[in-house]
Design a protein around this motif. Structure first.
Motif, mmCIF file in Angstrom:
data_model
loop_
_atom_site.group_PDB
_atom_site.id
_atom_site.type_symbol
_atom_site.label_atom_id
_atom_site.label_comp_id
_atom_site.label_asym_id
_atom_site.label_seq_id
_atom_site.Cartn_x
_atom_site.Cartn_y
_atom_site.Cartn_z
ATOM 1 N N VAL A 243 0.863 -1.184 0.000
ATOM 2 C CA VAL A 243 0.000 0.000 0.000
ATOM 3 C C VAL A 243 0.899 1.235 0.000
ATOM 4 O O VAL A 243 1.596 1.502 0.981
ATOM 5 C CB VAL A 243 -0.938 0.020 1.221
ATOM 6 C CG1 VAL A 243 -1.776 1.297 1.227
ATOM 7 C CG2 VAL A 243 -1.842 -1.211 1.216
ATOM 8 N N PRO A 244 0.914 2.005 -1.077
ATOM 9 C CA PRO A 244 1.767 3.200 -1.110
ATOM 10 C C PRO A 244 1.326 4.236 -0.079
ATOM 11 O O PRO A 244 0.169 4.256 0.346
ATOM 12 C CB PRO A 244 1.569 3.739 -2.535
ATOM 13 C CG PRO A 244 0.991 2.610 -3.313
ATOM 14 C CD PRO A 244 0.192 1.809 -2.339
ATOM 15 N N TYR A 245 2.260 5.090 0.313
ATOM 16 C CA TYR A 245 1.902 6.209 1.175
ATOM 17 C C TYR A 245 0.906 7.094 0.427
ATOM 18 O O TYR A 245 1.078 7.372 -0.758
ATOM 19 C CB TYR A 245 3.143 7.002 1.567
ATOM 20 C CG TYR A 245 4.217 6.145 2.181
ATOM 21 C CD1 TYR A 245 3.927 5.245 3.204
ATOM 22 C CD2 TYR A 245 5.539 6.207 1.743
ATOM 23 C CE1 TYR A 245 4.907 4.446 3.770
ATOM 24 C CE2 TYR A 245 6.531 5.421 2.302
ATOM 25 C CZ TYR A 245 6.210 4.536 3.311
ATOM 26 O OH TYR A 245 7.179 3.737 3.860
ATOM 27 N N GLY A 246 -0.146 7.540 1.127
ATOM 28 C CA GLY A 246 -1.206 8.257 0.431
ATOM 29 C C GLY A 246 -1.734 9.441 1.209
ATOM 30 O O GLY A 246 -1.009 10.066 1.996
ATOM 31 N N PHE A 247 -3.002 9.717 1.042
ATOM 32 C CA PHE A 247 -3.588 10.934 1.586
ATOM 33 C C PHE A 247 -4.646 10.641 2.650
ATOM 34 O O PHE A 247 -4.316 10.109 3.691
ATOM 35 C CB PHE A 247 -4.142 11.789 0.435
ATOM 36 C CG PHE A 247 -3.107 12.179 -0.579
ATOM 37 C CD1 PHE A 247 -1.845 12.584 -0.186
ATOM 38 C CD2 PHE A 247 -3.377 12.109 -1.936
ATOM 39 C CE1 PHE A 247 -0.868 12.939 -1.115
ATOM 40 C CE2 PHE A 247 -2.415 12.462 -2.874
ATOM 41 C CZ PHE A 247 -1.169 12.875 -2.467
ATOM 42 N N HIS A 248 -5.892 10.925 2.366
ATOM 43 C CA HIS A 248 -6.921 10.961 3.411
ATOM 44 C C HIS A 248 -7.909 9.810 3.278
ATOM 45 O O HIS A 248 -8.137 9.284 2.189
ATOM 46 C CB HIS A 248 -7.658 12.297 3.356
ATOM 47 C CG HIS A 248 -6.734 13.470 3.384
ATOM 48 N ND1 HIS A 248 -6.024 13.828 4.514
ATOM 49 C CD2 HIS A 248 -6.372 14.355 2.412
ATOM 50 C CE1 HIS A 248 -5.279 14.903 4.238
ATOM 51 N NE2 HIS A 248 -5.471 15.224 2.979
ATOM 52 N N GLY A 249 -8.521 9.460 4.421
ATOM 53 C CA GLY A 249 -9.457 8.345 4.426
ATOM 54 C C GLY A 249 -10.646 8.593 5.327
ATOM 55 O O GLY A 249 -10.763 9.632 5.986
ATOM 56 N N THR A 250 -11.538 7.612 5.373
ATOM 57 C CA THR A 250 -12.694 7.661 6.258
ATOM 58 C C THR A 250 -13.117 6.234 6.578
ATOM 59 O O THR A 250 -12.604 5.278 5.996
ATOM 60 C CB THR A 250 -13.861 8.461 5.632
ATOM 61 O OG1 THR A 250 -14.860 8.688 6.620
ATOM 62 C CG2 THR A 250 -14.487 7.719 4.464
ATOM 63 N N PHE A 251 -14.055 6.107 7.496
ATOM 64 C CA PHE A 251 -14.581 4.792 7.869
ATOM 65 C C PHE A 251 -16.090 4.810 7.669
ATOM 66 O O PHE A 251 -16.774 5.749 8.098
ATOM 67 C CB PHE A 251 -14.258 4.457 9.331
ATOM 68 C CG PHE A 251 -14.504 3.019 9.686
ATOM 69 C CD1 PHE A 251 -13.488 2.082 9.601
ATOM 70 C CD2 PHE A 251 -15.762 2.589 10.102
ATOM 71 C CE1 PHE A 251 -13.707 0.747 9.911
ATOM 72 C CE2 PHE A 251 -15.999 1.259 10.417
ATOM 73 C CZ PHE A 251 -14.969 0.332 10.320
ATOM 74 N N ILE A 252 -16.595 3.782 6.995
ATOM 75 C CA ILE A 252 -18.034 3.651 6.749
ATOM 76 C C ILE A 252 -18.532 2.474 7.569
ATOM 77 O O ILE A 252 -18.028 1.353 7.442
ATOM 78 C CB ILE A 252 -18.320 3.419 5.254
ATOM 79 C CG1 ILE A 252 -17.612 4.465 4.395
ATOM 80 C CG2 ILE A 252 -19.823 3.448 4.997
ATOM 81 C CD1 ILE A 252 -17.649 4.149 2.907
ATOM 82 N N SER A 253 -19.506 2.715 8.420
ATOM 83 C CA SER A 253 -20.022 1.657 9.288
ATOM 84 C C SER A 253 -20.764 0.599 8.470
ATOM 85 O O SER A 253 -21.225 0.856 7.344
ATOM 86 C CB SER A 253 -20.961 2.236 10.341
ATOM 87 O OG SER A 253 -22.175 2.674 9.740
ATOM 88 N N ALA A 254 -20.897 -0.593 9.059
ATOM 89 C CA ALA A 254 -21.618 -1.667 8.380
ATOM 90 C C ALA A 254 -23.062 -1.261 8.100
ATOM 91 O O ALA A 254 -23.632 -1.598 7.052
ATOM 92 C CB ALA A 254 -21.569 -2.937 9.235
ATOM 93 N N LYS A 255 -23.653 -0.521 9.023
ATOM 94 C CA LYS A 255 -25.036 -0.062 8.832
ATOM 95 C C LYS A 255 -25.143 0.875 7.642
ATOM 96 O O LYS A 255 -26.061 0.769 6.814
ATOM 97 C CB LYS A 255 -25.535 0.626 10.104
ATOM 98 C CG LYS A 255 -26.968 1.128 10.014
ATOM 99 C CD LYS A 255 -27.386 1.786 11.323
ATOM 100 C CE LYS A 255 -28.806 2.334 11.219
ATOM 101 N NZ LYS A 255 -29.227 2.993 12.492
#
Length: 611
Positions: free
Chosen positions: A593-605
């Motif tokens: 996995v290359p170094y990157g930028f921004h992320g988020t988390f999406i719940s299962a719901k």
């Protein structure tokens, strides 16, 4: 070691060559670092990574190139790209060109070849040299289909159910000349969690730019940072629009790369870069990724949108900006209701196009920086970069009511010599009528984009905007010199965005630009607790995932971060308890996995309710 000019010849092959850099004091991504070495002891200097995948043909083998550099590089290789036979879609697309188009294509290709050859007669600046910008684990990777039941060391917390997604720059095609890390095509990496098990996939975001370049088999869209400098940058723009005039490319549906931000809003995961509209990416039930469309909010968004919109945790509204580097209005503000209905644009009255990568919200206001890094296209005519640090400009923040109908209520507060590439949070203090802004103040402000001798510093700061006096104060949050490090990518508890927060979780960008760990910073007293990934292990932005239960403490949750072991040349996802900074689990990933930028988390719901 004294600087000298070195000729580096790179012969492209059908394998992916791991880049290596030998340097004692090298400029990397535009800033200083004391030591950069990507060669591994007791190993071959190159590793074969096949780029052939069923769904994504990569760009074709190209002829050998000779690069010159004035940096003290003794030996360097750049990533190489595999052979590719033209796909049926590529062939049919080009076969449909008429004689005029084919003649124009040949003529423009010849002009571009001559232009590139002339560009490479001179040393590329390190901020535009692909051998520097996409070396080591900054180099791109191919797509990976879903891999299920990944090896897990430790135990994944029960509350971690859903998918962690992170964006990054991953050029599909080999750069032919200048290339900045920010110029790469968007690729989303996804780790899905189901009942203690984890899967991984990564896919390109199918931007209009990427789709067309895949068909043509090479890069044709101008690279905003790596190529658009001086007279050659003007020439490349003219070439691009000439190709558009003859129908060889289509720039009417966006030219962006969607490689920076991710937000989950109105049942959609949106991938964004500030040069285009967002792209809707869907997470499939298996954990794979699929680009749905270039998303314009049912036709209501007609301009670009920056990569850091703000999602209010109370109202569920999304707040955003758009800026234009060519024509007025240079800066616009708008918002979306919880259901995705867009408000009318409000023009922010700024006198020139300004780089505004991020902004902040409070409970009642939007806080927009108008800083000293500006766009001056005229500088290209003079042979320079269009991204300019204007030392004579006084930086300021504009504060406007979130629900304003026009710009008449903007209050401007000067904040001299302040440049924050990212703002982590802001809140109101009614007793003093102040807005408190938390951001990382960078010096030199343009060092990410333009080569400079001074080493970059990114200081976590508290900026107070007094709405009564129109004046500001600024102080470093970390007062102990021993704890002072570059703190750049990160976040606060997203459930507290726009309200006073005690903690921020930020990447320790040391040695710049690599990330050796993350810091949990107490914003009230400057206390710093550090989590270091380990020997020759580096990561990126830490994501704070709050535990989903009522009345929990602000720091009750987990930190998720991709980590790459440069010694073993393997990547993993680490899950760290945010309260005690103890490692809970690490998921072994099937590919780098290359170094990157921004992320988020999406719940299962939320995943179940995707549009």
């Amino acid at each position: 070691m004294a600087a000298s000019t070195t000729i580096v010849t790179t012969t492209l092959s059908s394998s992916w060559v791991k880049p290596k850099i030998y340097t004692s004091s090298s400029k990397y991504l535009g800033s200083s670092s004391n030591s950069l070495s990507f060669n591994k002891p007791n190993r071959q200097h190159s590793i074969d990574f096949s780029l052939q995948t069923p769904s994504i043909p990569h760009c074709p083998k190209q002829s050998s190139k000779t690069y010159q550099t004035s940096s003290p590089v003794i030996a360097t290789t750049i990533p190489t790209y595999p052979n590719q036979t033209s796909s049926s879609s590529s062939s049919s697309s080009i076969q449909q060109w008429n004689y005029i188009q084919k003649a124009a294509a040949m003529a423009l290709d010849a002009v571009e070849s001559a232009l590139t050859e002339r560009e490479l007669e001179h040393p590329l600046p390190k901020t535009a040299d692909p051998r520097v910008q996409i070396a080591g684990n900054f180099a791109p990777v191919p797509e990976q289909p879903v891999r299920q039941s990944l090896p897990v060391n430790g135990t994944i917390p029960e509350c971690v159910q859903g998918v962690y997604v992170r964006n990054g720059a991953n050029p599909l095609c080999e750069p032919v000349a200048g290339h900045h890390f920010f110029d790469g095509d968007g690729m989303v990496h996804a780790v899905q969690f189901k009942n203690g098990s984890a899967s991984y996939a990564c896919r390109f975001t199918e931007t209009q730019r990427l789709v067309q370049e895949r068909v043509l088999g090479r890069p044709v869209f101008p690279k905003a940072i790596g190529e658009l400098h001086g007279h050659s940058g003007i020439a490349r723009l003219l070439l691009f629009y000439a190709r558009g005039l003859f129908g060889l490319v289509d720039h009417s549906h966006g030219t962006g790369v969607a490689n920076a931000g991710l937000v989950y809003f109105n049942n959609r995961l949106l991938a964004m870069s500030e040069d285009d509209l967002p792209y809707h990416v869907r997470v499939t039930p298996s954990g794979d990724l699929r680009t749905v469309e270039r998303y314009n909010f049912d036709g209501h968004l007609k301009s670009t949108m920056i990569a850091h919109p703000k999602l209010d945790p109370v109202s569920s509204e999304l707040f955003a900006l758009s800026y234009d580097v060519i024509q007025k209005p240079y800066l616009k503000y708008f918002k979306f209701s919880e259901n995705g209905n867009k408000s009318p644009d409000i023009e922010f009255p700024v006198s020139e196009p300004t780089m505004i990568h991020d902004f902040a919200i409070t409970e009642n206001f939007v806080v927009v920086p108008d800083q000293q890094v500006v766009f001056k296209i005229s500088e290209m005519v003079r042979g320079g970069s269009p991204v300019v640090y204007d030392k004579n400009k006084v930086a300021r923040f504009g504060v406007l009511d979130k629900n304003a109908k026009d710009s008449s209520g903007i209050k401007w507060v000067d904040c001299p010599d302040c440049f924050c590439f990212h703002l982590w949070n802001a809140w109101e203090e009614p007793e003093t009528n102040e807005i408190v802004v938390i951001g990382s103040c960078m010096t030199p402000p343009d060092s990410i984009f333009n080569e400079c001798e001074e080493g970059l510093q990114s200081i976590l700061s508290e900026i107070r905007l007094n709405l009564n006096t129109g004046k500001s104060t600024r102080r470093p949050i970390i007062t102990n010199p021993a704890d002072q490090v570059n703190l750049e990518a990160g976040m606060v508890n997203r459930n507290k965005l726009g309200r006073q927060t005690k903690y921020a979780y930020l990447a320790i960008a040391e040695p710049w630009p690599k990330v050796s760990g993350f810091a949990k910073v107490d914003l009230s007293d400057g206390e710093v607790k550090k989590y270091i990934y380990g020997d020759e292990k580096y990561g990126g932005e830490p994501l704070f995932l709050p535990r989903d239960h009522p009345n929990c403490e602000e720091d009750d949750g987990y930190i998720l971060a991709f980590v790459h072991d440069e010694k073993a040349w393997k990547s993993e996802l680490q899950i760290v308890n945010a309260m005690n900074l103890k490692l809970e689990a690490s998921i072994e990933l099937p590919s780098r996995v290359p170094y990157g930028f921004h992320g988020t988390f999406i719940s299962a719901k939320d995943l179940e309710n995707q549009a």
